[in-house]
Scaffold this motif. Structure first.
Motif, short mmCIF file in Angstrom:
data_model
loop_
_atom_site.label_atom_id
_atom_site.label_comp_id
_atom_site.label_asym_id
_atom_site.label_seq_id
_atom_site.Cartn_x
_atom_site.Cartn_y
_atom_site.Cartn_z
N GLY A 1 -29.71 5.07 -63.66
CA GLY A 1 -28.44 4.39 -63.39
C GLY A 1 -27.51 5.15 -62.47
O GLY A 1 -26.35 4.75 -62.31
N TRP A 2 -27.97 6.25 -61.86
CA TRP A 2 -27.12 6.97 -60.92
C TRP A 2 -26.90 6.12 -59.67
O TRP A 2 -27.71 5.24 -59.35
N VAL A 3 -25.81 6.39 -58.95
CA VAL A 3 -25.47 5.59 -57.78
C VAL A 3 -25.48 6.44 -56.52
O VAL A 3 -25.18 7.64 -56.55
N GLN A 4 -25.88 5.84 -55.44
CA GLN A 4 -25.82 6.34 -54.06
C GLN A 4 -26.72 7.53 -53.78
O GLN A 4 -27.39 7.56 -52.76
N ASP B 1 -36.59 13.50 -52.47
CA ASP B 1 -36.74 12.18 -51.88
C ASP B 1 -38.21 11.90 -51.65
O ASP B 1 -39.02 12.83 -51.55
N PRO B 2 -38.60 10.63 -51.56
CA PRO B 2 -40.01 10.30 -51.34
C PRO B 2 -40.58 11.01 -50.11
O PRO B 2 -39.94 11.07 -49.06
N GLY B 3 -41.77 11.58 -50.28
CA GLY B 3 -42.43 12.25 -49.17
C GLY B 3 -41.97 13.66 -48.90
O GLY B 3 -42.45 14.31 -47.96
N ARG C 1 -27.96 22.31 -46.21
CA ARG C 1 -27.70 20.88 -46.05
C ARG C 1 -28.72 20.04 -46.84
O ARG C 1 -28.82 18.83 -46.65
N ASP C 2 -29.48 20.68 -47.71
CA ASP C 2 -30.47 19.96 -48.52
C ASP C 2 -29.77 18.93 -49.40
O ASP C 2 -28.72 19.20 -49.99
N ARG C 3 -30.38 17.76 -49.49
CA ARG C 3 -29.81 16.71 -50.32
C ARG C 3 -30.92 15.76 -50.75
O ARG C 3 -31.96 15.70 -50.11
N VAL C 4 -30.69 15.04 -51.81
CA VAL C 4 -31.60 14.01 -52.26
C VAL C 4 -30.82 12.71 -52.30
O VAL C 4 -29.89 12.54 -53.10
N THR C 5 -31.17 11.79 -51.42
CA THR C 5 -30.38 10.58 -51.24
C THR C 5 -30.85 9.41 -52.10
O THR C 5 -30.11 8.45 -52.29
N ASP C 6 -32.07 9.48 -52.61
CA ASP C 6 -32.60 8.39 -53.43
C ASP C 6 -32.08 8.55 -54.85
O ASP C 6 -32.52 9.43 -55.60
N GLU C 7 -31.15 7.69 -55.23
CA GLU C 7 -30.54 7.80 -56.56
C GLU C 7 -31.52 7.48 -57.68
O GLU C 7 -31.22 7.75 -58.85
#
Length: 838
Positions: free
Chosen positions: A750-753, A775-777, A717-723
């Protein structure tokens, strides 16, 4: 037919026009009579469509008989779509309608804030920053003040246990709003419209995923068995809730009903601390309303004397109750109970009222043909005194008696007021930010959807009492397979302009054809000129194009050759039509699924222009559909031919013709045949082909987890949400990052979401991880783009959100995806070594 709504009351929070009215049976009418005698309100609060506990809502609304609402912070715009290619604003509209479909089953009311679902968030801090916390808090306070719940239930706890920043934020905001709704200094501009209100208690509907030890003996917990059986309805609330939850089809939430005990646990948070019943400190009788003592005995008599085989016998007492309710001081319970008693009168009459149009799209100033059908299915005398519609300037005085089961049919044709606004969803009428919809009319905040575009008022007389009923205008037709169908009548521009592509990619300075489809929604001839607004340095041939459309429904496709600038850029093309000095610049998008009424959007007629020096190899790409995305359109934009393959077309013979194969998003989750042709796909790779597998969730796979990849690969379920997160290029000289397009960190601007989702977290050494981001942190994660040589070919697994970036025209996403599908044809640049950056 359509549910008629008595106009003595405020409009219902459930969308009154987005539902057909099935006459309730005698048992359902009896349940509604019981509900008339209960004065209590509960508001359930969470973050998204599908977060709500449909069992609790069904139980509270139909067993406890409370007026029950669900407040969703968002419309689910940032989620994934399992039933089609719609994302973002279009998906939000779908999920709005799915929530309304769910509420029509479980009996709840539906509300929304202006919060835009910008995608998965890992913290409430990020959520509040993007949403603008104070704006959303003001929405929640407004909705609570207006709905006046006695009890608030939140789905999530106000901390990280909620598992999603939006979830956490919904609980935090509910708790803060609890303390503000009765404070005149909090959002004082609302008070003249909605007044003040104090909720009595707030509880968290504690979930077992964050409190595994909770049970009915846990100290301080209020327990509710929501699985009880209702003999009047012939179903348990768990079974009802399963049907309600199944309406969330775009999220793949089809549910099976269950029977027997189903305990829900409610943890005290604020206000009165109930011991055994969340409503135990709430006066739910008519005595809570001044003058209610005159209503209660009438309602009790109605319930006691109700006759199932003659509901119309209840009407004299219903009229008495109605008269006493009308005499009450203005307030929420007068409003609410007047609506309920009026609907009960309608149902006991077996009354059928319908207003049907000759077209489903009407332009302002156009003639509207309408036909009415009125049927009184009782022996009581009912007279029609008047039919009117303000938007049509129609007002007809009548003196017709509706005889038992004898239809009265009438027709009219009137001009729609030229100033009538278009039926675009109100929260999409203005441009919006990443986190907040723009709603200029604050009175609309909270409403799930637009009011009906055209409404007729029917004034009827029954036993000397005047009833005024509101009936929305609809369009009906008969499908040879599905039978009778209907859709809302909507007000639209006389001319719509639809561009052939939402994104147009220019690989070089050569022109491309861009088509504009002009369609008439008017009954008179339309003629004028269509032009394209282009950025500086661009031009079209011709510069403008004349058109003429003679009749409603006529279409004309007009093609322009668009010449790009020499510089790489991303910009916007806009289409305009000039007719008699009026400009029309809106497109028309239709969303049609079987589980809710057809929806129409009217966004600007525009497309993204992407001018990049894009290189590609190969010519023919195979695409196998998953949950639905717009990858085939993006591939064609790059200059590829695309073979959209049905399952039975995935054969060794067909695969041998292809330069690459792409699996649609979540194909491993949604295509039940995938396990049968995956061996052929892997063999295709082994023989020299390229297979690009886009993201899948790590649960509910239609194939064994060790069968979809040539080497071991574990999804997570790893993901990076900060575009905007930094992207580290791990292997810059790898052919997938160096040819035919050189990929650098700049290509991730310029990536989104989001960057991506559901990345693998373990993989065989034969896989090469090409990039890393975080993602940060958080620590770097390198599972977003993995490439492995298998035999003579290339196997690619990527969780990067190409399904979002390509429809948005992100240049770097196009370059990288072109590299991936070019792998089998690309020769590695000479004099380069495949070095890794540590």
């Amino acid at each position: 037919m359509i549910r008629i709504v008595i106009i003595f009351i405020l409009s219902a929070t459930v969308g009154s026009f987005a539902q057909t009215h099935s006459q309730p049976n005698a048992a359902e009418i009896k349940l509604h009579l019981k509900k008339l005698n209960f004065l209590g309100t509960v508001l359930y609060v969470a973050a998204h469509p599908d977060d709500e506990n449909t069992r609790a809502i069904a139980y509270l609304s139909n067993e406890r008989l409370a007026t029950t609402g669900y407040l969703s912070m968002t419309r689910g715009d940032g989620g994934q779509n399992l039933i089609g290619p719609e994302i973002r604003d279009q998906l939000g509209l779908i999920r709005t309608q799915e929530l309304l479909a769910a509420r029509r089953i479980d009996g709840g009311h539906q509300f929304f804030t202006r919060a835009n679902d910008f995608g998965y968030s890992k913290s409430a801090t990020e959520t509040f920053k993007i949403w603008n916390k104070q704006e959303i808090l003001s929405d929640i306070v407004r909705i609570i003040r207006k709905f006046q719940p006695d009890i608030i239930l939140t789905r999530f706890p106000p901390d990280a246990r909620a598992g999603h920043g939006h979830h956490t934020a919904s609980a935090v905001l509910a708790q803060e709003a609890f303390d503000l709704t009765n404070d005149p200094s909090a959002f004082p501009e609302q008070i003249s419209e909605v007044g003040l209100w104090q909720v009595k208690g707030l509880y968290t509907n504690t979930g077992r995923w964050w409190n595994t030890d909770i049970n009915q003996n846990t100290s301080g917990i209020v327990v509710m068995d929501v699985g009880v059986y209702n003999p009047l309805l012939g179903t348990s609330y768990s079974e009802m809730a399963a049907v309600s939850r199944t309406q969330h089809k775009s999220q793949g939430f089809g549910s099976s009903g269950s029977r027997g005990e189903a305990l829900e646990f409610f943890e005290y948070v604020k206000g009165y601390h109930a011991k055994s019943n969340i409503l135990e400190n709430v006066n739910t009788t008519w005595s809570r309303v001044e003058g209610g003592d005159k209503v209660e005995p009438i309602v009790k008599k109605l319930i006691a004397e109700y006759t199932e085989d003659n509901p119309a016998a209840s009407i004299p007492d219903l009229l008495k109750a109605r008269k006493e309710i009308i005499a009450l001081k203005d307030g929420i319970w007068k409003t609410r109970k007047l609506k309920e008693v009026n609907v009960l009168i309608e149902d006991c009459l077996g009354l059928y009222l319908e207003a049907k149009a000759d077209n489903y799209y009407i332009a302002p100033g156009e003639k509207v043909g309408s036909s009415f059908e009125l049927v009184n299915r009782s022996g009581l005398p009912l007279k029609v005194r008047r039919i009117s519609a303000s938007t049509l300037e129609y007002d007809s005085v009548l003196d017709n008696t509706l005889v038992n089961n004898k239809p009265l049919e009438l027709k009219t044709a009137k001009i729609l007021n030229p100033n009538t606004p278009y039926s675009n969803p109100y929260w999409l009428k203005e441009p919006h930010s990443l986190g907040l919809f723009t709603v200029k009319d604050k009175s609309l905040i909270g409403k799930p959807e637009n009011d009906p575009a055209i409404v007729f008022q029917f004034q009827l007389e029954l036993n000397g009492e005047m009833l005024s009923l509101s009936v929305p205008l609809i369009y009906k037709w008969t499908d040879p397979v599905k039978g009778e169908l209907w859709r809302p009548v909507e007000v639209v521009p006389p001319l719509s302009l639809n561009l052939s592509e939402s994104v147009v990619v220019f690989n070089d300075a050569s022109p491309k054809a861009v088509s504009v489809l002009a369609k008439s929604n008017a009954d008179h001839k339309l003629s004028g000129e269509i032009t394209l607004d282009l950025p500086k340095g661009w031009r079209s041939e011709p510069a403008h194009h004349a058109f003429e459309l003679a009749n409603r429904g006529d279409e004309k496709s007009i093609t322009f050759n668009v010449f790009p600038s020499n510089e790489e850029t991303t910009s916007t093309l806009k289409a305009n039509a000039i007719i008699s000095n009026q400009t029309f610049d809106q497109s028309m998008q239709i969303i049609a699924y079987d589980h809710f009424p057809i929806q129409t959007l009217l966004p600007p007629a525009e497309a993204k222009l992407v001018r990049i020096n894009l290189k590609k190899e190969g010519a023919l790409i195979g695409y196998i559909e998953g949950a639905g995305d717009q990858i085939p359109a993006a591939l064609r934009n790059m200059g590829y031919q695309v073979l959209e393959m049905k399952n039975d077309e995935v054969t060794p013979e067909n695969l041998a013709k292809l330069d690459a194969v792409v699996l649609g998003v979540r194909a491993l989750n949604t295509n039940e045949r995938i396990k049968y042709f995956m061996p052929d796909l892997l063999d295709y790779v082994k023989k020299g082909g390229t297979l690009v597998v886009q993201y899948n969730t790590n649960s509910s796979l239609e194939i064994d987890k060790d069968k979809f990849s040539p080497y071991p690969l574990t999804l997570s379920r790893d993901r990076v949400t900060d575009e905007e997160s930094d992207v580290k290029i791990l292997k810059p000289e790898h052919v997938a990052l160096s040819a035919p397009n050189k990929i650098t960190a700049k290509d991730f601007e310029g990536w989104v979401q989001e960057r991506g989702l559901y990345f693998p977290n373990k993989w065989d050494p034969k896989f090469e991880a090409l990039i890393a981001t975080n993602d940060p942190g958080e620590d770097l994660t390198a599972g977003s783009l993995l490439v492995a040589k298998y035999g003579e070919g290339n196997y690619v697994y990527t969780g990067l959100s190409f399904f979002r970036e390509l429809p948005e025209g992100v240049p770097g996403a196009y370059k990288l995806f072109a590299n991936l599908v070019s792998l089998s044809k690309t020769k590695k640049p000479t004099n380069q070594k495949n070095k890794s950056i540590k």
